[in-house]
Design a protein around this motif. Structure first.
Motif, PDB file in Angstrom:
ATOM      1  N   ARG A 213       0.855  -1.194   0.000  1.00 38.47           N
ATOM      2  CA  ARG A 213       0.000   0.000   0.000  1.00 38.47           C
ATOM      3  C   ARG A 213       0.888   1.240   0.000  1.00 38.47           C
ATOM      4  O   ARG A 213       1.859   1.338   0.755  1.00 38.47           O
ATOM      5  CB  ARG A 213      -0.921   0.020   1.210  1.00 38.47           C
ATOM      6  CG  ARG A 213      -1.703   1.336   1.325  1.00 38.47           C
ATOM      7  CD  ARG A 213      -2.888   1.259   2.241  1.00 38.47           C
ATOM      8  NE  ARG A 213      -3.974   0.468   1.676  1.00 38.47           N
ATOM      9  CZ  ARG A 213      -4.799   0.890   0.717  1.00 38.47           C
ATOM     10  NH1 ARG A 213      -4.626   2.085   0.163  1.00 38.47           N
ATOM     11  NH2 ARG A 213      -5.773   0.118   0.289  1.00 38.47           N
ATOM     12  N   HIS A 214       0.516   2.199  -0.878  1.00 41.67           N
ATOM     13  CA  HIS A 214       1.167   3.505  -0.898  1.00 41.67           C
ATOM     14  C   HIS A 214       0.064   4.554  -0.920  1.00 41.67           C
ATOM     15  O   HIS A 214      -0.600   4.754  -1.936  1.00 41.67           O
ATOM     16  CB  HIS A 214       2.070   3.641  -2.130  1.00 41.67           C
ATOM     17  CG  HIS A 214       2.819   4.952  -2.175  1.00 41.67           C
ATOM     18  ND1 HIS A 214       3.815   5.266  -1.280  1.00 41.67           N
ATOM     19  CD2 HIS A 214       2.681   6.025  -2.999  1.00 41.67           C
ATOM     20  CE1 HIS A 214       4.289   6.473  -1.551  1.00 41.67           C
ATOM     21  NE2 HIS A 214       3.614   6.954  -2.595  1.00 41.67           N
ATOM     22  N   VAL A 220       0.835  -3.612  -6.982  1.00 41.73           N
ATOM     23  CA  VAL A 220       1.134  -5.029  -7.188  1.00 41.73           C
ATOM     24  C   VAL A 220       2.405  -5.141  -8.014  1.00 41.73           C
ATOM     25  O   VAL A 220       2.482  -4.636  -9.139  1.00 41.73           O
ATOM     26  CB  VAL A 220      -0.027  -5.742  -7.909  1.00 41.73           C
ATOM     27  CG1 VAL A 220       0.338  -7.191  -8.212  1.00 41.73           C
ATOM     28  CG2 VAL A 220      -1.282  -5.696  -7.042  1.00 41.73           C
ATOM     29  N   GLN A 221       3.405  -5.781  -7.421  1.00 45.72           N
ATOM     30  CA  GLN A 221       4.701  -5.966  -8.083  1.00 45.72           C
ATOM     31  C   GLN A 221       4.654  -7.228  -8.933  1.00 45.72           C
ATOM     32  O   GLN A 221       4.307  -8.314  -8.450  1.00 45.72           O
ATOM     33  CB  GLN A 221       5.801  -6.102  -7.030  1.00 45.72           C
ATOM     34  CG  GLN A 221       7.212  -6.188  -7.576  1.00 45.72           C
ATOM     35  CD  GLN A 221       7.812  -4.817  -7.836  1.00 45.72           C
ATOM     36  OE1 GLN A 221       7.564  -3.885  -7.081  1.00 45.72           O
ATOM     37  NE2 GLN A 221       8.578  -4.698  -8.902  1.00 45.72           N
ATOM     38  N   ILE A 222       5.009  -7.094 -10.218  1.00 48.40           N
ATOM     39  CA  ILE A 222       4.981  -8.217 -11.148  1.00 48.40           C
ATOM     40  C   ILE A 222       6.375  -8.431 -11.718  1.00 48.40           C
ATOM     41  O   ILE A 222       6.977  -7.510 -12.281  1.00 48.40           O
ATOM     42  CB  ILE A 222       3.979  -7.971 -12.290  1.00 48.40           C
ATOM     43  CG1 ILE A 222       2.563  -7.796 -11.725  1.00 48.40           C
ATOM     44  CG2 ILE A 222       4.002  -9.127 -13.289  1.00 48.40           C
ATOM     45  CD1 ILE A 222       1.525  -7.452 -12.757  1.00 48.40           C
ATOM     46  N   ASP A 223       6.885  -9.648 -11.556  1.00 48.18           N
ATOM     47  CA  ASP A 223       8.198 -10.021 -12.103  1.00 48.18           C
ATOM     48  C   ASP A 223       9.310  -9.086 -11.652  1.00 48.18           C
ATOM     49  O   ASP A 223      10.301  -8.883 -12.363  1.00 48.18           O
ATOM     50  CB  ASP A 223       8.150 -10.060 -13.632  1.00 48.18           C
ATOM     51  CG  ASP A 223       7.225 -11.138 -14.149  1.00 48.18           C
ATOM     52  OD1 ASP A 223       7.140 -12.192 -13.497  1.00 48.18           O
ATOM     53  OD2 ASP A 223       6.579 -10.931 -15.182  1.00 48.18           O
ATOM     54  N   ASP A 224       9.140  -8.488 -10.484  1.00 49.47           N
ATOM     55  CA  ASP A 224      10.166  -7.617  -9.891  1.00 49.47           C
ATOM     56  C   ASP A 224      10.541  -6.419 -10.751  1.00 49.47           C
ATOM     57  O   ASP A 224      11.562  -5.773 -10.509  1.00 49.47           O
ATOM     58  CB  ASP A 224      11.435  -8.427  -9.562  1.00 49.47           C
ATOM     59  CG  ASP A 224      11.209  -9.435  -8.460  1.00 49.47           C
ATOM     60  OD1 ASP A 224      10.398  -9.137  -7.560  1.00 49.47           O
ATOM     61  OD2 ASP A 224      11.818 -10.516  -8.510  1.00 49.47           O
ATOM     62  N   LYS A 225       9.726  -6.102 -11.770  1.00 51.47           N
ATOM     63  CA  LYS A 225      10.073  -4.959 -12.618  1.00 51.47           C
ATOM     64  C   LYS A 225       8.878  -4.077 -12.965  1.00 51.47           C
ATOM     65  O   LYS A 225       9.035  -2.893 -13.234  1.00 51.47           O
ATOM     66  CB  LYS A 225      10.756  -5.420 -13.898  1.00 51.47           C
ATOM     67  CG  LYS A 225       9.984  -6.459 -14.693  1.00 51.47           C
ATOM     68  CD  LYS A 225      10.794  -6.975 -15.873  1.00 51.47           C
ATOM     69  CE  LYS A 225      10.037  -8.059 -16.638  1.00 51.47           C
ATOM     70  NZ  LYS A 225      10.823  -8.617 -17.752  1.00 51.47           N
ATOM     71  N   ASN A 226       7.677  -4.661 -12.972  1.00 54.32           N
ATOM     72  CA  ASN A 226       6.484  -3.889 -13.297  1.00 54.32           C
ATOM     73  C   ASN A 226       5.612  -3.715 -12.067  1.00 54.32           C
ATOM     74  O   ASN A 226       5.485  -4.620 -11.248  1.00 54.32           O
ATOM     75  CB  ASN A 226       5.663  -4.599 -14.387  1.00 54.32           C
ATOM     76  CG  ASN A 226       6.431  -4.719 -15.687  1.00 54.32           C
ATOM     77  OD1 ASN A 226       7.096  -3.775 -16.113  1.00 54.32           O
ATOM     78  ND2 ASN A 226       6.350  -5.881 -16.313  1.00 54.32           N
ATOM     79  N   ILE A 227       5.010  -2.554 -11.963  1.00 49.69           N
ATOM     80  CA  ILE A 227       4.089  -2.271 -10.862  1.00 49.69           C
ATOM     81  C   ILE A 227       2.749  -1.832 -11.449  1.00 49.69           C
ATOM     82  O   ILE A 227       2.701  -0.958 -12.316  1.00 49.69           O
ATOM     83  CB  ILE A 227       4.635  -1.177  -9.927  1.00 49.69           C
ATOM     84  CG1 ILE A 227       5.875  -1.690  -9.172  1.00 49.69           C
ATOM     85  CG2 ILE A 227       3.567  -0.739  -8.930  1.00 49.69           C
ATOM     86  CD1 ILE A 227       6.517  -0.660  -8.266  1.00 49.69           C
ATOM     87  N   VAL A 228       1.688  -2.459 -10.974  1.00 45.69           N
ATOM     88  CA  VAL A 228       0.338  -2.099 -11.394  1.00 45.69           C
ATOM     89  C   VAL A 228      -0.394  -1.545 -10.180  1.00 45.69           C
ATOM     90  O   VAL A 228      -0.395  -2.160  -9.118  1.00 45.69           O
ATOM     91  CB  VAL A 228      -0.417  -3.307 -11.979  1.00 45.69           C
ATOM     92  CG1 VAL A 228      -1.815  -2.891 -12.431  1.00 45.69           C
ATOM     93  CG2 VAL A 228       0.352  -3.921 -13.137  1.00 45.69           C
ATOM     94  N   GLU A 229      -1.038  -0.386 -10.364  1.00 46.28           N
ATOM     95  CA  GLU A 229      -1.772   0.244  -9.277  1.00 46.28           C
ATOM     96  C   GLU A 229      -3.254  -0.093  -9.369  1.00 46.28           C
ATOM     97  O   GLU A 229      -3.805  -0.232 -10.457  1.00 46.28           O
ATOM     98  CB  GLU A 229      -1.610   1.764  -9.329  1.00 46.28           C
ATOM     99  CG  GLU A 229      -0.188   2.249  -9.139  1.00 46.28           C
ATOM    100  CD  GLU A 229      -0.104   3.757  -9.087  1.00 46.28           C
ATOM    101  OE1 GLU A 229      -1.182   4.405  -8.995  1.00 46.28           O
ATOM    102  OE2 GLU A 229       1.010   4.292  -9.120  1.00 46.28           O
ATOM    103  N   ALA A 230      -3.893  -0.208  -8.209  1.00 52.77           N
ATOM    104  CA  ALA A 230      -5.333  -0.463  -8.188  1.00 52.77           C
ATOM    105  C   ALA A 230      -5.903  -0.088  -6.828  1.00 52.77           C
ATOM    106  O   ALA A 230      -5.169   0.086  -5.851  1.00 52.77           O
ATOM    107  CB  ALA A 230      -5.622  -1.928  -8.485  1.00 52.77           C
TER     108      ALA A 230
END
Length: 381
Positions: A213-214, A220-230
């Motif tokens: 949470r920010h 949500v961290q995906i593959d240690d390189k992409n971040i998706v917000e929701a």
């Protein structure tokens, strides 16, 4: 002791058993013990609640009190079983001991959520019961964006429904195709195309590693390189059979509670039914096998030992953008496919190589009417 059937659980399996028992015998004492409200509702409808703007209360077909009265049972709601003594044939509750002549474990299954990293893993939502939906419905209703972890049948159904409700939806899975345990890759690709055209962000071959949470957003961290917000993260990553009570009672458990063709466990006078039960090495978490099992078990408990016989089961996917019916071994990679596609949809038949025996099929859209003739050609499970 006198006849007294005790059922632990109040989901579809438990209540189908009660209904089947009462068709055969209206007087045998039956006690249902459940940790939730005990209201009778249609669990498959949880995949439609968002687009229909339904609250949890809208899904209740019959209140616990009415169900108990209608079927002449004692229902102990919001009651947790502490332990089972298979030698004494008793069930221990927090405030009393209940004796049984036969005990049925219909404890269901819980949503599987991996141990992700991050400071917001406790905010991941699961929707495997009416109670879970009731706890989260307001949060989901006000969310603008939702991430769904898991692209199996339930995750795909929920993704479509949330998108229909106007949410910005991302669905991700480490598998390389949608519904990989049910659909051949070519059909999964069609569903993928349909969903992306409708605006769903589908991320496949993607491994989620953390949920944080920010401020007002979940990351949500995906593959240690992409971040998706929701705004909301929903886990639909499969189910884990609820076997703790059985294990504590030294009843044989593999993936589920192991049962024979009469649904009997390794313990005398103890049976298991539904999502918690494992028959022939398989857990059958669909409505048809549960209904047939409940009918057979009701006869057995009424003094007429009856083995369950399971024909091939039809799976109806609640995927309105790409309606599907399927059955059999549709995810095998070593079958030959015969595919017919026209403006009415797909008829895809899976044949065993060498024997050319029909082992599965998938039909879509207007071709769903072909499902039942094909179903009759499949071997029993």
């Amino acid at each position: 002791m006198d006849k007294h059937i005790v059922i632990i659980g109040s989901g579809f399996a438990a209540y189908q058993l009660v209904k089947s028992l009462r068709k055969l015998n209206t007087e045998t004492p039956v006690t249902v013990i459940t940790a939730d409200s005990g209201d009778d509702y249609s669990k498959p409808e949880l995949s439609h609640v968002f687009s229909r703007r339904q609250n949890a209360s809208d899904l209740i077909k019959q209140s616990a009190e009415d169900f108990a009265s209608t079927h002449n049972i004692e229902l102990l709601a919001y009651t947790r079983v502490q332990s089972i003594d298979t030698e004494a044939k008793t069930v221990q509750l927090s405030d009393k001991t209940v004796s049984y002549s036969e005990l049925v474990l219909a404890t269901g299954a819980s949503s599987f959520v991996p141990p992700f990293d991050g400071n917001a893993t406790d905010e991941i939502v699961t929707l495997n019961s009416l109670g879970e939906y009731a706890s989260h419905q307001d949060k989901i209703a006000t969310a603008k964006s939702v991430i769904i972890l898991g692209a199996g049948l339930i995750g795909t159904e929920i993704a479509m429904d949330l998108a229909e409700a106007g949410k910005q939806v991302t669905i991700c899975d480490r598998a390389s195709s949608l519904m990989p345990t049910l659909l051949p890759s070519f059909m999964g690709a069609e569903v993928f195309q349909t969903m992306t055209e409708k605006g769903v962000d589908v991320k496949l071959s993607a491994t989620v590693t953390g949920v944080n949470r920010h401020h007002q957003q979940l990351l949500v961290q995906i593959d240690d390189k992409n971040i998706v917000e929701a705004d909301v993260v929903i886990a639909a990553m499969g189910l884990k059979p609820s076997t703790v009570l059985a294990e504590q009672a030294n009843i044989t458990v593999n993936r589920g509670i192991v049962i024979d063709e009469f649904l009997k466990t390794s313990a005398d006078s103890v049976y298991a039914l539904g999502d918690c039960a494992e028959l022939g090495g398989k857990i059958r978490a669909f409505l048809q096998p549960t209904m047939l099992s409940a009918m057979a078990l009701a006869k057995t408990l009424s003094g007429n030992p009856t083995p369950v016989k399971l024909p091939a089961s039809l799976v109806k996917a609640k995927t309105p953008w790409f309606p599907l019916n399927l059955s059999g071994q549709t995810a095998r990679s070593d079958v030959s496919w015969e595919i017919t596609r026209d403006n009415d949809g797909y008829i895809a038949k899976a044949f065993e190589k060498g024997t050319e025996k029909l082992v599965g099929f998938v039909v879509s859209h207007e071709q769903q009417k072909a499902a039942f003739p094909l179903l009759r050609q499949l071997p029993a499970e």
